[in-house]
Design an enzyme around this catalytic site. Sequence first.
Site, short mmCIF file in Angstrom:
data_model
loop_
_atom_site.label_atom_id
_atom_site.label_comp_id
_atom_site.label_asym_id
_atom_site.label_seq_id
_atom_site.Cartn_x
_atom_site.Cartn_y
_atom_site.Cartn_z
N ASP A 161 0.83 -1.21 0.00
CA ASP A 161 0.00 0.00 0.00
C ASP A 161 0.86 1.25 0.00
OD1 ASP A 161 -1.34 -2.36 1.33
OD2 ASP A 161 -3.07 -1.07 1.05
N ASP A 190 -1.84 -2.35 -4.09
CA ASP A 190 -2.23 -0.95 -3.92
C ASP A 190 -1.01 -0.08 -4.19
OD1 ASP A 190 -4.78 -1.65 -3.45
OD2 ASP A 190 -4.87 -0.97 -1.37
N TYR A 193 -2.62 4.59 -6.16
CA TYR A 193 -3.80 5.29 -5.61
C TYR A 193 -4.32 6.35 -6.58
CZ TYR A 193 -3.35 2.75 -1.29
OH TYR A 193 -3.30 1.74 -0.37
N ASN A 227 -6.99 -3.67 -4.37
CA ASN A 227 -8.25 -3.05 -4.81
C ASN A 227 -8.01 -1.74 -5.56
OD1 ASN A 227 -7.53 -2.52 -1.97
ND2 ASN A 227 -9.13 -0.96 -2.10
N HIS A 312 -3.65 -9.62 -1.11
CA HIS A 312 -3.82 -8.22 -0.68
C HIS A 312 -4.64 -8.09 0.60
CE1 HIS A 312 -3.77 -3.93 -0.95
NE2 HIS A 312 -5.10 -3.89 -0.90
N HIS A 322 -11.37 -2.61 7.25
CA HIS A 322 -11.41 -3.83 6.41
C HIS A 322 -11.58 -5.09 7.24
CE1 HIS A 322 -10.25 -1.12 3.25
NE2 HIS A 322 -9.06 -0.90 3.76
N HIS A 349 -3.40 -3.93 2.46
CA HIS A 349 -4.78 -3.44 2.53
C HIS A 349 -5.07 -2.62 3.79
CE1 HIS A 349 -8.71 -3.18 0.91
NE2 HIS A 349 -9.31 -4.06 1.69
N VAL A 350 -4.73 -3.12 4.97
CA VAL A 350 -4.94 -2.37 6.20
C VAL A 350 -3.69 -1.51 6.43
CG1 VAL A 350 -5.35 -2.50 8.68
CG2 VAL A 350 -6.38 -4.19 7.15
N HIS A 351 -3.89 -0.21 6.60
CA HIS A 351 -2.74 0.71 6.60
C HIS A 351 -2.10 0.79 7.98
CE1 HIS A 351 -4.85 2.64 2.94
NE2 HIS A 351 -4.32 1.48 2.66
FE LIG Z 1 -6.23 -2.17 -0.37
#
Ligand SMILES: [Fe+2]
Length: 482
Positions: A161, A190, A193, A227, A312, A322, A349-351
């Site tokens: 990400d 990711d 963005y 995503n 991801h 998420h 995915h999870v930041h």
């Molecule tokens: Fe993501």
Amino acid sequence: MPKMAVLVVFGLLLSLAMVCNGGITSTFVRKTESTVDMPYESDAFQIPPGHNAPQQVHITQGDQEGTAMIVSWITPDEPGSSVVLFWSDKHKTKKAEGKAKQYKYHDYTSGYIHHCTIRKLEHNTKYYYKIGIGQAERTFWFVTPSAVGPDAPYTFGLLGDLGQTFDSNKTLAHYESNPLKGQTVLCLGDLSYADNHPNHDQVKWDTFGRFIERSAAYQPWIHTAGNHEIDYAPEIGETKPFKPYQHRYTTPFKASGSTSPFWYSVKIASAHIIVLSSYSSYGKYTPQYKWLEQELPKVNRDETPWLIVLVHSPWYNSYNYHYMEGETMRVQFESWFVQHKVDVVFAGHVHAYERSERVSNIANNLENGKCSPVKDQSAPVYITIGDGGNIEGIATNMRDPQPDYSAYREASFGHAIFDIKNRTHAYYSWHRNDDGAAVKADSMWFFNRYHHPGDPCKCKDSYFLYHLSKQFVPRNLYSCTH
Ligand SMILES: [Fe+2]
């Protein structure tokens, strides 16, 4: 044994017992400024000099065994040449020719995107490669991995990400300066963005490509689709999922019998790496399901002891962001991962950052009530590393109390290193951006699930002494399993 030695061993055993309790929510407090993209004219996005000069150069492994490399780049104004010249100190210059293509997205037309696979490379060799023509030639280099084999050491970097903010820049710089020296990046998806900007601003894909070139042109990045790669936007007439990503970032999927660039495998040194797609169908009978079903039994742990999965969307995530999004994929595939003793699953995915215990949750049959994760030495460790620093900012909201499956979690930006020593041991470390690059904010020794499957906490004395004899520091060693 002398009294002093007994005391030292007892003290170290005590500290081991203490770290075996797990379940740490870090109290580290990071800065709280907003995370903003670097401006278009930033130095990090510098356009190389010369007419139609190749830009956004990146490489990825081009076959299963590490003797091919896919070189990708973009020429902005005209097709130019798709030729790659490559050589080493002991190999004369060879030439390979790729292909160029463009894509349109809403009101944007891409530059000429070139992909060229160079083959028959020798293992463990530094190659130079040149692209572009005339005054706009550019030369880069990479080192091929050593031959696939059970004790081949190798060091992977882990980034997820990433985005293109000032924090993203810090993450990449931090990774580049890490003295552990990652040789290949496992990228958890990711990327740019672009879809967070009006009409999925495709120029953001270009700036992102220029941003990562300083790393991705010199070492392979193994890509996982996230995503933010989907770019599905029917409101502006864009209905083909993954169009920009698929044009720009190619993978060697055919080499592993896959029919899609979004799920595939590569072998690198002593690791077999399986890449899955959270955003492609994976139910029974689907192409991804059938591919994974035949792929897992093919993994030869005597050849590649380390079985690593990239995906991801995480399956074990104790943040409120998420939460449970990866649940259907977990239900579909988790029993296979336990059966085949996957060593580690990396997700993004999870930041934020999180490392799990070795747990599984595969006993439930809808009637027996067994629906909670349990400690399981055949299960992987799940690591979420979506903390590259993108424009959406850090995920700070955690589930409370910390669930038992969660061993360590912290809302900070950073990267990680998975450093394979031999067929039995790998050293894993996570590095938060706020520290010096050599500082390990979280770490653990991985014992290979196939060649070293014991439970370190149940027979800790022997493992402990083994580590003492190897002069390993028995601190934060284990993901515990009482
Ligand atoms: Fe993501």
